[in-house]
Motif scaffolding. Structure first.
Motif, short mmCIF file in Angstrom:
data_model
loop_
_atom_site.label_atom_id
_atom_site.label_comp_id
_atom_site.label_asym_id
_atom_site.label_seq_id
_atom_site.Cartn_x
_atom_site.Cartn_y
_atom_site.Cartn_z
N HIS A 10 -6.55 53.01 6.71
CA HIS A 10 -7.10 51.82 6.04
C HIS A 10 -7.77 50.86 7.05
O HIS A 10 -7.59 49.64 6.97
N VAL A 11 -8.54 51.44 7.97
CA VAL A 11 -9.18 50.63 9.01
C VAL A 11 -10.44 49.96 8.45
O VAL A 11 -11.33 50.62 7.91
N SER A 12 -10.51 48.64 8.59
CA SER A 12 -11.69 47.87 8.19
C SER A 12 -12.12 46.98 9.35
O SER A 12 -11.31 46.56 10.17
N LYS A 13 -13.44 46.73 9.40
CA LYS A 13 -13.98 45.81 10.40
C LYS A 13 -15.11 45.01 9.76
O LYS A 13 -16.10 45.57 9.30
N HIS A 14 -14.92 43.70 9.73
CA HIS A 14 -15.90 42.80 9.13
C HIS A 14 -16.55 41.94 10.22
O HIS A 14 -15.87 41.41 11.10
N PHE A 15 -17.87 41.82 10.15
CA PHE A 15 -18.62 40.86 10.94
C PHE A 15 -19.20 39.82 9.98
O PHE A 15 -19.26 40.06 8.77
N PRO A 16 -19.62 38.67 10.49
CA PRO A 16 -20.22 37.67 9.59
C PRO A 16 -21.40 38.24 8.80
O PRO A 16 -22.38 38.70 9.38
N GLY A 17 -21.25 38.28 7.49
CA GLY A 17 -22.32 38.78 6.63
C GLY A 17 -22.43 40.29 6.57
O GLY A 17 -23.38 40.82 6.00
N GLN A 18 -21.49 41.01 7.15
CA GLN A 18 -21.61 42.47 7.18
C GLN A 18 -20.23 43.11 7.26
O GLN A 18 -19.36 42.66 8.01
N THR A 19 -20.04 44.19 6.49
CA THR A 19 -18.83 45.00 6.58
C THR A 19 -19.20 46.31 7.25
O THR A 19 -19.94 47.13 6.68
N ALA A 20 -18.73 46.52 8.47
CA ALA A 20 -19.09 47.72 9.22
C ALA A 20 -18.18 48.89 8.88
O ALA A 20 -18.61 50.04 8.89
N LEU A 21 -16.90 48.62 8.63
CA LEU A 21 -15.92 49.64 8.22
C LEU A 21 -15.16 49.11 7.03
O LEU A 21 -14.71 47.97 7.02
N ASP A 22 -14.99 49.97 6.02
CA ASP A 22 -14.37 49.54 4.77
C ASP A 22 -13.28 50.53 4.37
O ASP A 22 -13.55 51.55 3.76
N ASP A 23 -12.02 50.23 4.79
CA ASP A 23 -10.86 51.01 4.34
C ASP A 23 -10.98 52.50 4.70
O ASP A 23 -10.85 53.38 3.85
N VAL A 24 -11.20 52.76 5.99
CA VAL A 24 -11.40 54.14 6.45
C VAL A 24 -10.06 54.77 6.81
O VAL A 24 -9.29 54.23 7.61
N SER A 25 -9.80 55.95 6.23
CA SER A 25 -8.56 56.69 6.50
C SER A 25 -8.87 58.18 6.63
O SER A 25 -9.49 58.77 5.74
N PHE A 26 -8.47 58.78 7.76
CA PHE A 26 -8.53 60.24 7.92
C PHE A 26 -7.76 60.62 9.18
O PHE A 26 -7.38 59.75 9.98
N ASP A 27 -7.50 61.94 9.35
CA ASP A 27 -6.72 62.45 10.48
C ASP A 27 -7.58 63.36 11.37
O ASP A 27 -8.51 64.02 10.90
N VAL A 28 -7.21 63.39 12.65
CA VAL A 28 -7.81 64.32 13.60
C VAL A 28 -6.66 65.10 14.24
O VAL A 28 -5.71 64.51 14.75
N GLN A 29 -6.75 66.41 14.19
CA GLN A 29 -5.68 67.26 14.70
C GLN A 29 -5.77 67.41 16.21
O GLN A 29 -6.86 67.32 16.81
N ALA A 30 -4.65 67.68 16.84
CA ALA A 30 -4.60 67.88 18.29
C ALA A 30 -5.42 69.10 18.68
O ALA A 30 -5.37 70.14 18.02
N GLY A 31 -6.19 68.98 19.76
CA GLY A 31 -6.91 70.12 20.31
C GLY A 31 -8.09 70.58 19.49
O GLY A 31 -8.50 71.74 19.63
N GLU A 32 -8.66 69.72 18.63
CA GLU A 32 -9.84 70.13 17.89
C GLU A 32 -11.05 69.30 18.34
O GLU A 32 -10.91 68.21 18.91
N ILE A 33 -12.23 69.83 18.09
CA ILE A 33 -13.47 69.09 18.29
C ILE A 33 -13.88 68.57 16.92
O ILE A 33 -14.25 69.35 16.04
N HIS A 34 -13.77 67.27 16.75
CA HIS A 34 -13.93 66.65 15.43
C HIS A 34 -15.18 65.77 15.44
O HIS A 34 -15.28 64.80 16.20
N ALA A 35 -16.15 66.11 14.60
CA ALA A 35 -17.40 65.37 14.55
C ALA A 35 -17.28 64.15 13.63
O ALA A 35 -16.59 64.20 12.60
N LEU A 36 -17.94 63.07 14.03
CA LEU A 36 -18.12 61.90 13.17
C LEU A 36 -19.60 61.85 12.79
O LEU A 36 -20.46 61.73 13.67
N LEU A 37 -19.89 61.96 11.50
CA LEU A 37 -21.27 62.06 11.03
C LEU A 37 -21.61 60.93 10.07
O LEU A 37 -20.74 60.37 9.41
N GLY A 38 -22.88 60.64 9.99
CA GLY A 38 -23.37 59.61 9.07
C GLY A 38 -24.66 59.04 9.59
O GLY A 38 -25.06 59.25 10.74
N GLU A 39 -25.35 58.31 8.73
CA GLU A 39 -26.58 57.64 9.14
C GLU A 39 -26.28 56.59 10.20
O GLU A 39 -25.13 56.16 10.37
#
Length: 501
Positions: A10-39
């Motif tokens: 449930h990670v969120s990060k707000h800046f004035p006038g902007q929400t950069a992260l909104d309730d983000v939840s997920f797991d990364v397993q040990a010893g994996e190469i895990h991509a973060l994708l998006g515009e």
């Protein structure tokens, strides 16, 4: 099931006038190469900054190996064994390679630096990365790709449990990228967990085990890379279907009976190129291709007036040009969208309105003063033209995503009414949706009567967008290829061998 190495809850990060992260939840397993994708602007880099202690989260929790962690500073994360290889190069240029490697963690004995030991260790890391430079070279003398490899060597020095890579290959040659991939796989084999951000989908499908998609700061889903295809992945990233490659969607406008820019026997002893001759025609998109060291960027900077020439001539509409300074290039109707937009494309301390007006301030003057009303109105209109998000004149340009910052740079030159627009790696480090926007803007510009030069290292992009392609090798033009002869193998052979395949 094993405890995840990383858990975002449930990670969120707000800046004035902007929400950069909104309730983000997920797991990364040990010893994996895990991509973060998006515009660009999806929240990937913000999430990494929160993870590395650069930014505090507004809310939510991060767990490492099941234990909650809260890093007040980046050094806290580093001490915990969490290392980041930055997209932006952060080195001390006047210091040597080995001094940069050990900066802040110098080896000493009884108050004395152990120089020989640090130099020898540095030599070992550079050899492992197959670097072509030594520990005693000045960091400032390295190429952009070499500086990136030095950053990677610095990350390898630390006994890390987790390493994140933010666009690590954006400045690397193909050989350097292949070496990096082999090292990342070796790190995974040693049990190190890898977070990996890249806009190059080839890298994701070649390297990564799983991929998490973010969109507009929200978590979308996590996928096993082997179980998903590219169109589906892209659709989840951007929320709609986007063409995988650059494509011209409108009739081509090149008029080969109307030369616009003539370049004759251009040379620069300081920049290392010579005998550069070509003609850019009305409505043409002229591509430039070459491998690292081909000197494409140096040629473009010289045409714009940012690089010293030692010979040759330029002519615009058969009128001789003398561009000894960028201000002369601007006055002559030539624009340069530089490869390094953060350092050369816009002023980091200015807002969108000021950056867009930077090359055309004379338009907004009232007597000796600049009209902020006119300037802001121009920024809104140009922002609408380039689909800037957010389209706010007062928004700090440095806080924009890479794709939107690039749109500000393009809007600046649209405001200056440039006749010839040089775009040096215009889609470098931006997402697939922003790339589609840039390609559409290029078509808009040629429809409006402008002529474009497009420098790119991406052959599918050049083949899709160019009317002709100039191939350079070692500071010389080796071929000018017509559209009917475009083929990746042919272009690459020219770039590597300097002769026809």
């Amino acid at each position: 099931m094993a405890t995840p190495m990383i858990s975002f809850r449930h990670v969120s990060k707000h800046f004035p006038g902007q929400t950069a992260l909104d309730d983000v939840s997920f797991d990364v397993q040990a010893g994996e190469i895990h991509a973060l994708l998006g515009e660009n602007g999806a929240g990937k880099s913000t999430l990494l900054n929160v993870f590395h202690g650069v930014l505090p989260p507004t809310s939510g929790e991060i767990r490492i190996d099941g234990e909650p962690v809260a890093f007040a500073h980046a050094k806290d994360a580093l001490d915990y064994g969490i290392v980041k290889v930055h997209q932006e190069i952060t080195l001390a240029p006047e210091m040597t390679v080995w001094e940069n490697l050990y900066l802040g963690s110098e080896l000493n004995w009884a108050g004395f630096l152990r120089r020989s030991r640090m130099q020898e260790a540095a030599r070992g890391y550079l050899k492992q990365l197959q670097c072509g430079f030594g520990p005693d070279d000045k960091a400032g003398s390295l190429s952009v790709g070499e500086k990136q490899m030095l950053q990677i060597a610095r990350a390898m020095m630390i006994n890390a449990r987790i390493i994140s890579f933010d666009e690590p290959t954006s400045s690397l040659s193909g050989r350097e990228a292949a070496t990096l991939f082999a090292i990342i796989r070796d790190l995974r084999a040693k049990g190190i967990t890898i977070l990996y951000i890249s806009h190059k989908l080839d890298e994701i499908f070649t390297l990564c085990d799983r991929a998490t998609v973010l969109r507009d700061g929200k978590y979308i889903d996590t996928y096993t890379v082997a179980d998903i295809d590219r169109p589906t992945l892209i659709r989840n990233m951007v929320g709609r279907d986007v063409a995988l490659f650059a494509t011209r969607h409108r009739p081509q406008r090149a008029d080969y009976s109307r030369p616009v820019l003539r370049v004759e026997k251009l040379q620069s002893e300081s920049a290392g190129f010579e005998d550069i001759s070509f003609t850019l025609h009305a409505g043409e998109i002229l591509g430039f291709f070459g491998l690292v060291g081909a000197k494409r960027t140096d040629v473009m900077r010289a045409i714009f007036g940012a690089e010293r020439l030692s010979g040759g001539t330029l002519a615009l509409d058969d009128r001789p040009l003398v561009n000894r300074h960028p201000s002369q290039g601007v006055a002559n109707g030539i624009a340069l969208v530089p490869e390094n937009r953060k350092e050369q494309g816009f002023a980091a301390n200015l807002d969108n309105a000021d950056n867009i007006a930077m090359a055309s301030l004379w338009k907004y003057r009232r007597g000796p003063f600049v009209s902020h009303v006119r300037k802001d109105d121009n920024a809104r209109r140009r922002g609408e033209t380039v689909h800037l998000n957010p389209n706010r004149p007062d928004f700090p340009t440095r806080n924009l995503s890479g794709g939107n910052a690039q749109k500000v740079v393009i809007a600046k030159w649209l405001s200056a009414d440039a006749r010839v627009v040089i775009l040096d790696e215009p889609t470098k480090g931006i997402d697939v949706a922003a790339k589609a926007d840039i390609y559409a803007l290029m078509e808009d510009m040629v429809e409006a009567g402008k002529s474009l030069i497009m420098v790119s290292s991406e052959l599918p992009e050049l083949i899709g967008m160019s009317d002709r392609i100039v191939v350079m090798r070692d500071g010389r033009i080796v071929a000018i290829v017509d559209k009917s002869e475009f083929a990746e193998q042919k272009l690459l052979t020219y770039a590597v061998e300097g002769t026809a395949p």
